[in-house]
Design a protein around this motif. Structure first.
Motif, PDB file in Angstrom:
ATOM      1  N   MET A   1      -1.310   5.451  -8.586  1.00  0.00           N
ATOM      2  CA  MET A   1      -0.516   5.760  -7.403  1.00  0.00           C
ATOM      3  C   MET A   1      -1.094   5.055  -6.189  1.00  0.00           C
ATOM      4  O   MET A   1      -2.285   5.158  -5.900  1.00  0.00           O
ATOM      5  N   SER A   2      -0.245   4.298  -5.481  1.00  0.00           N
ATOM      6  CA  SER A   2      -0.677   3.657  -4.247  1.00  0.00           C
ATOM      7  C   SER A   2      -0.656   4.676  -3.121  1.00  0.00           C
ATOM      8  O   SER A   2       0.320   5.410  -2.940  1.00  0.00           O
ATOM      9  N   PHE A   3      -1.723   4.744  -2.357  1.00  0.00           N
ATOM     10  CA  PHE A   3      -1.802   5.755  -1.306  1.00  0.00           C
ATOM     11  C   PHE A   3      -2.144   5.152   0.052  1.00  0.00           C
ATOM     12  O   PHE A   3      -2.405   5.887   0.999  1.00  0.00           O
ATOM     13  N   LEU A   4      -2.131   3.817   0.146  1.00  0.00           N
ATOM     14  CA  LEU A   4      -2.366   3.168   1.421  1.00  0.00           C
ATOM     15  C   LEU A   4      -1.118   2.399   1.832  1.00  0.00           C
ATOM     16  O   LEU A   4      -0.516   1.690   1.022  1.00  0.00           O
ATOM     17  N   ASP A   5      -0.752   2.545   3.088  1.00  0.00           N
ATOM     18  CA  ASP A   5       0.407   1.861   3.644  1.00  0.00           C
ATOM     19  C   ASP A   5      -0.085   1.085   4.863  1.00  0.00           C
ATOM     20  O   ASP A   5      -0.434   1.681   5.887  1.00  0.00           O
ATOM     21  N   ILE A   6      -0.121  -0.245   4.736  1.00  0.00           N
ATOM     22  CA  ILE A   6      -0.686  -1.095   5.782  1.00  0.00           C
ATOM     23  C   ILE A   6       0.366  -2.075   6.269  1.00  0.00           C
ATOM     24  O   ILE A   6       1.008  -2.754   5.472  1.00  0.00           O
ATOM     25  N   THR A   7       0.542  -2.124   7.584  1.00  0.00           N
ATOM     26  CA  THR A   7       1.415  -3.111   8.212  1.00  0.00           C
ATOM     27  C   THR A   7       0.565  -3.935   9.164  1.00  0.00           C
ATOM     28  O   THR A   7      -0.090  -3.370  10.055  1.00  0.00           O
ATOM     29  N   ARG A   8       0.567  -5.250   8.990  1.00  0.00           N
ATOM     30  CA  ARG A   8      -0.289  -6.104   9.807  1.00  0.00           C
ATOM     31  C   ARG A   8       0.493  -6.737  10.942  1.00  0.00           C
ATOM     32  O   ARG A   8       1.563  -7.301  10.732  1.00  0.00           O
ATOM     33  N   GLY A   9      -0.078  -6.645  12.142  1.00  0.00           N
ATOM     34  CA  GLY A   9       0.476  -7.307  13.310  1.00  0.00           C
ATOM     35  C   GLY A   9      -0.558  -8.237  13.906  1.00  0.00           C
ATOM     36  O   GLY A   9      -1.733  -8.229  13.517  1.00  0.00           O
ATOM     37  N   ASP A  10      -0.131  -9.051  14.854  1.00  0.00           N
ATOM     38  CA  ASP A  10      -1.033 -10.033  15.464  1.00  0.00           C
ATOM     39  C   ASP A  10      -1.615  -9.576  16.789  1.00  0.00           C
ATOM     40  O   ASP A  10      -2.412 -10.290  17.392  1.00  0.00           O
ATOM     41  N   GLY A  11      -1.213  -8.396  17.272  1.00  0.00           N
ATOM     42  CA  GLY A  11      -1.725  -7.905  18.543  1.00  0.00           C
ATOM     43  C   GLY A  11      -3.074  -7.236  18.408  1.00  0.00           C
ATOM     44  O   GLY A  11      -3.604  -7.063  17.295  1.00  0.00           O
ATOM     45  N   PRO A  12      -3.669  -6.816  19.529  1.00  0.00           N
ATOM     46  CA  PRO A  12      -5.011  -6.224  19.515  1.00  0.00           C
ATOM     47  C   PRO A  12      -5.044  -4.747  19.155  1.00  0.00           C
ATOM     48  O   PRO A  12      -6.126  -4.154  19.087  1.00  0.00           O
ATOM     49  N   LEU A  13      -3.883  -4.135  18.923  1.00  0.00           N
ATOM     50  CA  LEU A  13      -3.818  -2.690  18.741  1.00  0.00           C
ATOM     51  C   LEU A  13      -3.634  -2.321  17.271  1.00  0.00           C
ATOM     52  O   LEU A  13      -2.778  -2.879  16.582  1.00  0.00           O
ATOM     53  N   VAL A  14      -4.440  -1.351  16.824  1.00  0.00           N
ATOM     54  CA  VAL A  14      -4.360  -0.823  15.463  1.00  0.00           C
ATOM     55  C   VAL A  14      -4.099   0.678  15.556  1.00  0.00           C
ATOM     56  O   VAL A  14      -4.833   1.402  16.244  1.00  0.00           O
ATOM     57  N   LEU A  15      -3.061   1.146  14.874  1.00  0.00           N
ATOM     58  CA  LEU A  15      -2.773   2.575  14.821  1.00  0.00           C
ATOM     59  C   LEU A  15      -3.335   3.149  13.528  1.00  0.00           C
ATOM     60  O   LEU A  15      -3.040   2.656  12.440  1.00  0.00           O
ATOM     61  N   GLY A  16      -4.138   4.198  13.650  1.00  0.00           N
ATOM     62  CA  GLY A  16      -4.614   4.929  12.487  1.00  0.00           C
ATOM     63  C   GLY A  16      -3.729   6.147  12.254  1.00  0.00           C
ATOM     64  O   GLY A  16      -3.406   6.877  13.189  1.00  0.00           O
ATOM     65  N   LEU A  17      -3.319   6.354  11.001  1.00  0.00           N
ATOM     66  CA  LEU A  17      -2.439   7.470  10.637  1.00  0.00           C
ATOM     67  C   LEU A  17      -3.073   8.216   9.462  1.00  0.00           C
ATOM     68  O   LEU A  17      -2.683   8.037   8.308  1.00  0.00           O
ATOM     69  N   PRO A  18      -4.039   9.087   9.751  1.00  0.00           N
ATOM     70  CA  PRO A  18      -4.809   9.705   8.676  1.00  0.00           C
ATOM     71  C   PRO A  18      -4.233  10.983   8.093  1.00  0.00           C
ATOM     72  O   PRO A  18      -4.646  11.397   7.004  1.00  0.00           O
ATOM     73  N   HIS A  19      -3.299  11.622   8.788  1.00  0.00           N
ATOM     74  CA  HIS A  19      -2.892  12.977   8.388  1.00  0.00           C
ATOM     75  C   HIS A  19      -1.388  13.151   8.202  1.00  0.00           C
ATOM     76  O   HIS A  19      -0.896  14.271   8.183  1.00  0.00           O
TER      77      HIS A  19
END
Length: 262
Positions: A1-19
């Motif tokens: 089962m895949s449990f990571l969902d990653i979307t890559r952007g080129d900007g300086p901001l990373v959103l963490g979605l842990p819950h």
């Protein structure tokens, strides 16, 4: 089962979605009692709330529910808030202090370690890699850790939680200008309440990655769920409330995308 969902952007901001995830391995789901199976402590709809608010943003999300393991907790098991009620790395109770496992089915040390290796480590490996990628590109990276919680939980805090809860571990995890910019936007948002470093001053993720001297900035936003959804089961998303809130969240993310070190 895949449990990571990653979307890559080129900007300086990373959103963490842990819950935001609600997936549970079969063995964990089978060990939970009726209280645990309700998954009441999910950060409901947070990935939907932030979706599409900023272009070129990177997101790292786990679909695993926090009852399997909380990826925003210290992997050593140390409390983030010594002396205060909280939940642990592999929670044994919900946010109301009620046990979530069937009697005798609570995870022991070996099971906690198995879950740490299976879910906690991969999430942070991915998050760290994305932050490093962004920092190489821009010379810095900003982690915005996305959370939400019920407005009233007597087991965890007194009274009613403010709408915007900004956490920077007392200003340690990001440049002052980042914290001030976010706080000012929240303060100007009519009809909402806000606090800096109140009951929630940043979880393990914010404290782990917030190293401004190294070009890594981290800030946590804990939203009161009453700002965008119903505060009881079936935990329904409220488009009217959510759309109003999304306007302010977009301003926050756009501001962070434009921020540059002085």
């Amino acid at each position: 089962m895949s449990f990571l969902d990653i979307t890559r952007g080129d900007g300086p901001l990373v959103l963490g979605l842990p819950h935001t995830g609600t997936d549970l391995p079969d063995d964990v789901a089978g060990a939970l009692n009726e209280t645990g199976g309700a998954l009441a402590d999910t950060d409901w709809h947070i990935h939907r709330l932030y979706d599409g608010l900023a272009e070129d943003v990177t997101t790292v999300r786990t679909t695993i529910h926090r009852y399997a393991i909380d990826v925003n907790r210290d992997p050593s098991g140390a409390s983030l808030y010594p002396g205060q009620n909280t939940t642990g790395l592999c929670p044994l109770t919900d946010f109301d202090g009620i046990p979530i496992y069937k009697e005798g089915c609570e995870p022991g040390a070996a099971e906690v370690e198995r879950r740490r290796l299976a879910f906690h480590v991969p999430y942070h490996t991915a998050l760290s890699a994305e932050l490093d990628r962004v920092r190489v590109r821009h010379g810095f990276a900003i982690l915005y850790d996305c959370h939400s919680i019920r407005s009233e939980i007597p087991f965890l805090f007194d009274g009613r939680l403010p709408d915007f809860n900004i956490g920077t571990d007392g200003g340690k995890t990001c440049a002052p200008g980042i914290e001030t910019a976010v706080a000012d936007i929240c303060a100007r948002a009519g009809g909402y309440t806000t606090v800096r470093n109140g009951r929630f001053r940043g979880g393990w993720t914010t404290r782990q990655y917030g190293r401004p001297a190294e070009g890594l900035h981290a800030i946590q936003m804990e939203l009161a769920q009453s700002t965008y959804m119903t505060g009881h089961a079936p935990w329904a998303y409220d488009p009217r409330r959510a759309d109003r809130l999304r306007g302010h969240l977009k301003t926050i993310l756009d501001t962070l995308m434009r921020w540059r070190p002085e």
